[in-house]
Design a protein around this motif. Sequence first.
Motif, PDB file in Angstrom:
ATOM      1  N   GLY A   8     -25.665 -47.854  70.505  1.00 36.16           N
ATOM      2  CA  GLY A   8     -24.914 -49.469  70.822  1.00 36.16           C
ATOM      3  C   GLY A   8     -24.667 -49.916  71.502  1.00 36.16           C
ATOM      4  O   GLY A   8     -24.748 -50.943  71.588  1.00 36.16           O
TER       5      GLY A   8
ATOM      6  N   SER B 248     -26.100 -54.349  75.266  1.00 34.76           N
ATOM      7  CA  SER B 248     -26.037 -55.397  74.765  1.00 34.76           C
ATOM      8  C   SER B 248     -26.498 -56.068  74.968  1.00 34.76           C
ATOM      9  O   SER B 248     -27.154 -56.628  76.564  1.00 34.76           O
ATOM     10  CB  SER B 248     -24.177 -55.630  75.059  1.00 34.76           C
ATOM     11  OG  SER B 248     -23.897 -56.867  74.873  1.00 34.76           O
ATOM     12  N   GLY B 249     -27.160 -56.875  74.423  1.00 38.84           N
ATOM     13  CA  GLY B 249     -28.783 -58.129  74.250  1.00 38.84           C
ATOM     14  C   GLY B 249     -27.676 -59.070  75.526  1.00 38.84           C
ATOM     15  O   GLY B 249     -28.369 -59.240  76.092  1.00 38.84           O
TER      16      GLY B 249
ATOM     17  N   GLY C 268     -22.317 -61.654  71.404  1.00 32.95           N
ATOM     18  CA  GLY C 268     -22.871 -61.482  70.155  1.00 32.95           C
ATOM     19  C   GLY C 268     -24.649 -62.756  70.384  1.00 32.95           C
ATOM     20  O   GLY C 268     -24.154 -63.344  71.564  1.00 32.95           O
ATOM     21  N   THR C 269     -24.690 -62.758  69.053  1.00 35.10           N
ATOM     22  CA  THR C 269     -25.933 -63.661  69.616  1.00 35.10           C
ATOM     23  C   THR C 269     -25.558 -64.949  68.717  1.00 35.10           C
ATOM     24  O   THR C 269     -26.029 -66.099  69.940  1.00 35.10           O
ATOM     25  CB  THR C 269     -26.722 -63.195  67.858  1.00 35.10           C
ATOM     26  OG1 THR C 269     -27.408 -62.245  68.055  1.00 35.10           O
ATOM     27  CG2 THR C 269     -27.968 -64.428  67.924  1.00 35.10           C
TER      28      THR C 269
ATOM     29  N   THR D  18     -31.287 -61.913  72.594  1.00 38.74           N
ATOM     30  CA  THR D  18     -29.505 -61.053  72.259  1.00 38.74           C
ATOM     31  C   THR D  18     -29.916 -60.414  70.823  1.00 38.74           C
ATOM     32  O   THR D  18     -29.530 -58.955  70.553  1.00 38.74           O
ATOM     33  CB  THR D  18     -29.336 -61.724  72.449  1.00 38.74           C
ATOM     34  OG1 THR D  18     -28.774 -62.014  73.341  1.00 38.74           O
ATOM     35  CG2 THR D  18     -27.916 -61.493  71.398  1.00 38.74           C
TER      36      THR D  18
ATOM     37  N   ASP E 257     -30.784 -56.125  69.829  1.00 36.94           N
ATOM     38  CA  ASP E 257     -29.336 -55.552  68.728  1.00 36.94           C
ATOM     39  C   ASP E 257     -29.944 -55.592  67.557  1.00 36.94           C
ATOM     40  O   ASP E 257     -29.689 -54.416  67.319  1.00 36.94           O
ATOM     41  CB  ASP E 257     -28.078 -57.411  69.417  1.00 36.94           C
ATOM     42  CG  ASP E 257     -27.472 -57.269  70.205  1.00 36.94           C
ATOM     43  OD1 ASP E 257     -27.638 -56.174  70.677  1.00 36.94           O
ATOM     44  OD2 ASP E 257     -26.323 -57.990  69.874  1.00 36.94           O
TER      45      ASP E 257
ATOM     46  N   LYS F  10     -32.606 -52.614  68.563  1.00 36.91           N
ATOM     47  CA  LYS F  10     -32.211 -50.719  69.050  1.00 36.91           C
ATOM     48  C   LYS F  10     -31.601 -50.328  67.320  1.00 36.91           C
ATOM     49  O   LYS F  10     -31.432 -48.893  67.718  1.00 36.91           O
ATOM     50  CB  LYS F  10     -30.540 -50.994  69.695  1.00 36.91           C
ATOM     51  CG  LYS F  10     -29.418 -51.364  69.204  1.00 36.91           C
ATOM     52  CD  LYS F  10     -28.199 -52.210  70.494  1.00 36.91           C
ATOM     53  CE  LYS F  10     -26.748 -53.201  69.638  1.00 36.91           C
ATOM     54  NZ  LYS F  10     -26.512 -52.997  70.443  1.00 36.91           N
TER      55      LYS F  10
ATOM     56  N   HIS G 131     -21.869 -50.785  70.101  1.00 34.00           N
ATOM     57  CA  HIS G 131     -22.140 -52.210  70.035  1.00 34.00           C
ATOM     58  C   HIS G 131     -20.856 -53.191  70.121  1.00 34.00           C
ATOM     59  O   HIS G 131     -20.561 -54.030  70.646  1.00 34.00           O
ATOM     60  CB  HIS G 131     -22.653 -52.836  68.677  1.00 34.00           C
ATOM     61  CG  HIS G 131     -22.926 -54.356  68.868  1.00 34.00           C
ATOM     62  ND1 HIS G 131     -24.119 -54.641  69.080  1.00 34.00           N
ATOM     63  CD2 HIS G 131     -22.887 -55.152  68.181  1.00 34.00           C
ATOM     64  CE1 HIS G 131     -24.182 -55.779  69.255  1.00 34.00           C
ATOM     65  NE2 HIS G 131     -22.747 -56.473  68.308  1.00 34.00           N
TER      66      HIS G 131
ATOM     67  N   THR H   8     -27.236 -55.130  64.817  1.00 35.20           N
ATOM     68  CA  THR H   8     -27.764 -54.148  64.398  1.00 35.20           C
ATOM     69  C   THR H   8     -26.956 -53.063  62.772  1.00 35.20           C
ATOM     70  O   THR H   8     -27.678 -52.573  63.236  1.00 35.20           O
ATOM     71  CB  THR H   8     -26.174 -53.498  65.628  1.00 35.20           C
ATOM     72  OG1 THR H   8     -25.979 -54.512  66.606  1.00 35.20           O
ATOM     73  CG2 THR H   8     -26.428 -52.187  65.431  1.00 35.20           C
TER      74      THR H   8
END
Length: 198
Positions: A11, A14-15, A37-38, A53, A57, A60, A90, A106
Amino acid sequence: MTWLLLSYLAGSISGSYILGKLLLKKDVRKYGSGNAGTTNAIRAFGKKIGILTFLIDFLKGLILMYFLKNKLNVSVNLLYGCALSLIIGHDYPFYMNFKGGKGVATTIGIYAILGFNLDLISVIAWILFVEITKMISLASILYFCLVSVLFIFFNDLSQVQTMIVVFIGALGIYRHKDNIKRIINGSENKIGKNRLRG
């Protein structure tokens, strides 16, 4: 315990952080809202990296849950425990000073394996609410609420599993606490405006 730890580590991939560092030599947390985050990735690095991203996320969560459920056949309680551990990883990755994302992509990936139809309904509602309100944050909060309610009422969950679902939903909403404050005072930005908050 081993799978819970491995889920946390998975988790924590991190993208936005990895793509920013590898491709642009930049830390996404130093831009915009500081969220990994995105939405903040799109703002900081553009739509292409933002989409990548989201995919990282999302995948995964999807891949790990699929592997645990269909290849290792772990118990359902452990499966849900790993889901929570993955989301915590995450949201709070150890190597990023525990400053990660908000867990939307996620969680979508995880619930796609744990209950695809219920997750799909919640994602469709999320998309529609984004279109109606133009606020990704508000739609994300709705997603966490709706998917939690659907899982509790339409799945035969144990007490442990129910508690985990409630916790995942509550954590997702909590991670949007700053957005909630801005929504209440009317300062939350909407899609289409030049300046976005994460």
